[in-house]
Design an enzyme around this catalytic site. Structure first.
Site, PDB file in Angstrom:
ATOM      1  N   HIS A   1       0.825  -1.196   0.000  1.00 25.73           N
ATOM      2  CA  HIS A   1       0.000   0.000   0.000  1.00 25.73           C
ATOM      3  C   HIS A   1       0.867   1.256   0.000  1.00 25.73           C
ATOM      4  CE1 HIS A   1       0.709  -1.381   4.158  1.00 25.73           C
ATOM      5  NE2 HIS A   1       0.932  -0.103   4.415  1.00 25.73           N
TER       6      HIS A   1
ATOM      7  N   CYS B   1      -4.550  -1.944  21.893  1.00 25.33           N
ATOM      8  CA  CYS B   1      -3.103  -2.152  21.826  1.00 25.33           C
ATOM      9  C   CYS B   1      -2.456  -0.777  21.615  1.00 25.33           C
ATOM     10  CB  CYS B   1      -2.725  -3.122  20.706  1.00 25.33           C
ATOM     11  SG  CYS B   1      -3.088  -2.545  19.042  1.00 25.33           S
TER      12      CYS B   1
END
Length: 532
Positions: free
Chosen positions: A67, A174
């Site tokens: 990407h 996280c």
């Protein structure tokens, strides 16, 4: 926006014949260009390869998601292809890759890049779905499979919202808030569905909290699972049965967590009490070292924007300045350089108070925040008993180490005074948080810091002298070692040790000796925010 809004038939190839990683990327770029999403095909490919040079986007399990986010993209899009025999793509698990998705995001799309990555990551966790895509007979079937799976997820979320009551609630989080947050949520939801247990999972991701738990849902739930590696809002769960564990356990031990939650054998959480720290049956007992690490990382994570933003602006100042004008004022000789250095320096001025404040908050919750800020500011100023009474006395900043000490000191002083004042009559309850705690806590922290600052000041002086005494070759070697430590274990102990060393150097004003650290920090952060 759905994945199927970005992926079209013409952007899919199910019978690709390529043999190398570069050929695979070229093919995916060609597919993306065929959708009309690119302003500059070559510039976009260059951006993809630059991203790939930081770390592989082969995420494992036969999947790769290359990407790039660049001005060369005029409209967000996806391309996809299948290589049935697989090719070597330098994947994290060392296996060949068969299923590819490429993401193109224009610079203006702030969160699209991360949202699509997160959604793809969670959908592709289903091995059956992944294998169906690899074995799809036509492009239409490939696209229909994605559309069907995505609609199931959307409908499932809508049904859960309509139901309004859940047996179990969960929160996942996280530090980066991209991959593991959503993978843990997906794992818990899938396992709960298999077991016939209703569950709602709140995700604290990069885009903020999603699927937020309501007061009524918390009230009605039997148990709450907190699978998080960072602090989440806990006061809302006071009086409820709560399991606290690592986010990785939410991914790999979801069945054990759910069985524990529905067993009824879970302690009641009392906010502010040490008796409900964690669930030791599913997680190793949290020792002193682990607790210190979590508190330290809470401070570091909040400090990062000031360090990185300020440091880059200071680096720009050095880049634009003319050293030959006045070497002693390098970075401030030219007006434009002085401008950037002033802004960067202002950001750096907040670094140590922020670090100490959020360490204290991690230990003692909100009462520790202001106290930590003040302790960090005193450490930065290097205030001593003598200088407090005579401003003409020169002082040396306690620096990074002084701020660390101030943060832990402030947090534990708050906890200690809470115990001391717990024996006071109930008539004093109203004045504790607004008068007793602030005054006594602040006084104690200040007394300790002005006493200990000379010690940390001497350490800072020794570090500064050692770094300044290095020759050019030694500094290059130091930069190589520190940058290597930053990149070697992706957020592990080597990374953290190098990061803290670099921050301590910057806090003491040694910008030159930290060039390697800046390179390592930039590389590591790019890895974390892009590959995940």
């Amino acid at each position: 926006m759905k994945i199927t809004d970005l992926l079209k038939i013409s952007g899919i190839d199910l019978n690709t014949k390529v043999s190398t990683k570069d050929e695979a990327i070229t093919k995916l770029v060609d597919l993306m260009d065929s959708l009309g999403n690119l302003n500059d095909k070559e510039a976009y490919k260059k951006a993809v390869l630059e991203r790939e040079s930081l770390s592989t986007t082969g995420i494992g399990d036969q999947i790769a998601i290359p990407h790039a986010k660049t001005k060369a993209v005029k409209a967000a899009g996806l391309s996809a292809m299948v290589i049935r025999d697989g090719i070597d793509f330098d994947s994290l698990d060392g296996e060949s890759v068969k299923l590819f998705f490429m993401i193109a995001a224009p610079d203006g799309e702030n969160n699209l890049h991360l949202e699509v990555l997160a959604r793809l990551a969670t959908m592709l966790m289903d091995a059956n779905f992944k294998n169906q895509l690899i074995n799809a007979k036509s492009k239409e079937e490939f696209l229909a499979l994605i559309d069907k799976n995505e609609n199931i997820k959307v409908n499932k979320e809508n049904d859960k919202m309509k139901a309004g009551s859940y047996r179990i609630l969960a929160v996942t989080a996280c530090p980066t808030g991209i991959a593991h947050t959503y993978m843990a949520a997906e794992s818990l939801e899938n396992k709960a569905n298999e077991m016939g247990v209703s569950i709602k999972v709140e995700t604290n991701g990069a885009g903020g909290a999603k699927n937020v738990l309501t007061k009524q849902e918390i009230k009605d739930a039997e148990c709450i699972i907190i699978a998080a590696d960072k602090n989440v809002s806990m006061e809302r769960f006071n009086g409820k049965k709560v399991i606290q564990t690592k986010v990785s356990n939410g991914i790999h031990k979801s069945e054990e967590l759910i069985n524990k939650a529905i067993s009824g054998n879970v302690p009641v959480y009392n906010h502010g009490s040490k008796s409900s720290d964690s669930d030791d049956s599913l997680d190793e007992k949290e020792g002193i070292g682990r607790q210190i690490y979590k508190h330290l990382m809470n401070g570091v994570s909040h400090m990062l924007p000031f360090v990185i933003g300020g440091g880059i602006l200071i680096a720009i100042a050095f880049l634009l300045d003319d050293y030959s004008i006045d070497p002693s004022k390098f970075g401030s000789n030219l007006p434009i350089a002085a401008f950037f250095k002033t802004i960067g320096g202002t950001a750096f001025d907040f670094m140590l108070p922020i670090l100490a404040g959020y360490i204290a908050m991690s230990i003692a919750d909100r009462p520790g925040l202001a106290l930590g800020f003040v302790g960090g500011a005193l450490a930065k100023a290097g205030t001593t008993y003598a200088s407090a009474f005579d401003s003409s006395i020169s002082v040396v900043s306690g620096g990074f180490l002084g701020a660390l000490f101030a943060g832990f000191l402030a947090g534990y002083i708050v906890l200690g005074l809470k115990k001391v004042f717990s024996g006071l009559p109930k008539a004093f309850e109203g004045i504790k948080p607004i008068l007793l705690y602030p005054v006594f806590e602040l006084l104690l922290v200040c007394l300790v810091m002005v006493f200990i600052n000379p010690f940390f000041g001497s350490i800072t002086t020794a570090i500064t002298a050692g770094l300044n005494s290095m020759g050019g070759t030694s500094r290059i070697l130091l930069g190589i070692v520190v940058a290597g430590m930053m990149a070697i274990d992706m957020g592990g102990p080597f990374n953290k040790a190098a990061y803290l060393f670099g921050t301590a150097s910057l806090a003491s004003g040694n910008y030159g000796s930290s060039n390697g650290w800046w390179y390592g920090t930039t590389t590591c952060n790019s890895n974390l925010y892009n590959i995940l």
